[in-house]
Design an enzyme around this catalytic site. Sequence first.
Site, PDB file in Angstrom:
ATOM      1  N   ASN A 116       0.834  -1.199   0.000  1.00 41.77           N
ATOM      2  CA  ASN A 116       0.000   0.000   0.000  1.00 41.77           C
ATOM      3  C   ASN A 116       0.874   1.257   0.000  1.00 41.77           C
ATOM      4  O   ASN A 116       1.957   1.270   0.565  1.00 41.77           O
ATOM      5  CB  ASN A 116      -0.956   0.002   1.206  1.00 41.77           C
ATOM      6  N   PHE A 120      -1.812   8.036   4.478  1.00 42.94           N
ATOM      7  CA  PHE A 120      -2.571   8.608   5.605  1.00 42.94           C
ATOM      8  C   PHE A 120      -3.827   9.340   5.125  1.00 42.94           C
ATOM      9  O   PHE A 120      -4.126  10.451   5.574  1.00 42.94           O
ATOM     10  CB  PHE A 120      -1.706   9.575   6.423  1.00 42.94           C
ATOM     11  N   SER A 190       5.561   5.003   8.805  1.00 43.40           N
ATOM     12  CA  SER A 190       4.969   4.729   7.498  1.00 43.40           C
ATOM     13  C   SER A 190       5.938   5.165   6.409  1.00 43.40           C
ATOM     14  O   SER A 190       6.513   6.252   6.480  1.00 43.40           O
ATOM     15  CB  SER A 190       3.645   5.473   7.337  1.00 43.40           C
ATOM     16  N   ASN A 192       5.008   5.996   3.475  1.00 45.38           N
ATOM     17  CA  ASN A 192       4.217   6.649   2.440  1.00 45.38           C
ATOM     18  C   ASN A 192       4.003   8.146   2.643  1.00 45.38           C
ATOM     19  O   ASN A 192       3.295   8.779   1.862  1.00 45.38           O
ATOM     20  CB  ASN A 192       2.853   5.952   2.316  1.00 45.38           C
ATOM     21  N   THR A 193       4.595   8.727   3.692  1.00 49.18           N
ATOM     22  CA  THR A 193       4.609  10.171   3.881  1.00 49.18           C
ATOM     23  C   THR A 193       6.058  10.630   3.775  1.00 49.18           C
ATOM     24  O   THR A 193       6.893  10.205   4.583  1.00 49.18           O
ATOM     25  CB  THR A 193       4.024  10.561   5.253  1.00 49.18           C
ATOM     26  N   LYS A 229       5.279   3.491  17.167  1.00 47.80           N
ATOM     27  CA  LYS A 229       5.279   2.414  16.174  1.00 47.80           C
ATOM     28  C   LYS A 229       6.490   2.557  15.277  1.00 47.80           C
ATOM     29  O   LYS A 229       6.719   3.623  14.689  1.00 47.80           O
ATOM     30  CB  LYS A 229       3.998   2.465  15.335  1.00 47.80           C
ATOM     31  N   ASN A 258       5.685  -1.750  11.631  1.00 50.41           N
ATOM     32  CA  ASN A 258       4.906  -1.216  10.523  1.00 50.41           C
ATOM     33  C   ASN A 258       5.235  -1.998   9.249  1.00 50.41           C
ATOM     34  O   ASN A 258       5.914  -3.027   9.297  1.00 50.41           O
ATOM     35  CB  ASN A 258       5.234   0.281  10.356  1.00 50.41           C
TER      36      ASN A 258
END
Length: 362
Positions: A116, A120, A190, A192-193, A229, A258
Site C-alpha cells: 500500500n 494517511f 509509514s 508513504n509520507t 510504532k 509497521n
Amino acid sequence: MRFYPMFFTAVFSRMDPERAHRIGFLGIRTARAVRLSAALRARTRPDPALQVTALGLRFPSPFGLAAGFDKGAEGIGALTDLGFGHVEIGTVTAQAQPGNPRPRLFRLVGDRAVVNRMGFNNDGAAAVAPRLAQARRALEADHRGRARPVVGVNIGKTKAVPLEDAVDDYRQSARALAPLADYLVVNVSSPNTPGLRQLQEIESLRPLLRAVGSTADEAADRHVPLLVKIAPDLSDEDVLAVADLALDLGLDGIVATNTTIARDGLGLVAEPSEVEALGAGGLSGAPLRRRSLEVLRLLRERAGDRLVLVSVGGVTTAEDVQQRLDAGATLVQGYTGFLYEGPFWADRINRGLARARRARHR
C-alpha cells in the site's frame, strides 16, 4: 468448508483492492446497523481465560486489529463484535487529507501480502473525535459487566506540514483525540509520507514523544498510555536505541512493526516483474513475519518486562499469535490476514488460543 475463501476468489480478488475494502467494511458495519450485534458478540466473545491486563487496561483477548483498517473510527463497534480484543484506529492526522493518488493498494495473493501507498488518507482529528466518543459510549453500553474491547488511536504527521513543524502537528492530534483514547500510538514509521521515517532518528524522536506525551496527559486530565510504532527496516542497533529511548522517557510501549519497503520473502507466486510494477509502498502480510519476530525478540531482550510490546506483521493463525506471545509480545495485532481470512478471522484465532491454553494446563 469455510465460505469466505471461495467468496474472496470469486468476487474480491477480481475487484480493485481499495473498492473491495470499502465494500467489505460496509458489510461489517451493516451487520451492526441491522442489529445483529448481540448475536455476533454471543458467538465471538473471547474466552475469559484470554483476558490480558496491560497499559493499565483489561483486554478481552491479546489479539486485536492493527491501524489501517478503520482509519476514521467509522466501525469500531462492528469490528469488536467480530471478536477483536482491541481496535487501533487511524492513522489520523491533524488535518484532513486525501492521501496519495489511486491506485494505491495492491494484492499479492499467492504471497498472502499487500502493498500500500495510501498516504494517511483520513478526515482529520477534529472530524474523527466525535465518532470516537460515540463509539466509546456504545462499547460501554454493549459490554456492561464484562471487559470491553480497548480502543487505541494511531496518529501521524500531516503531509503538508514540514518536518520542522511536526511536533506541533502531532500535538494538535493528541489534544483532540487523547481524551477519547484508551491508548495513543505515535506513528513515525509509514513509508508513504515523505520524510516521516526521519522522525525515528533518536534526536528527532525524543522531543516528539516527550511533547506528545505531556500534551495527551494534559488534554485528557489523566495518563494516556503512549506507544511508538517503528519500522521493520531499522537496523538492529537502531531498534535497540528506540527501546532505550522508550525506557528513558518512561514510554508505555512499542508497536513493532509497521510495513516494510523491502521486498524480501516475496516470490512464492509473484514474478519479480509483477512486484516491480507495483512501485513504491509498504509491504505487509506473510513476508513480514520473520523480521517482525526478530524485532520483537530484540525489544523484549533489551526491555525485559518494562515495556508493553505489541507485535504486528505476518500474523495469520492462532499459532502465529501464540508464537508472538511466547516470544515476549504482550499483545498481538493483525491486518493483512483480515483481508484474506474474512470476518470471522479474529474469532478463529481466539478459539485457537483458548484451545492451546487449555491443552497447556491439562
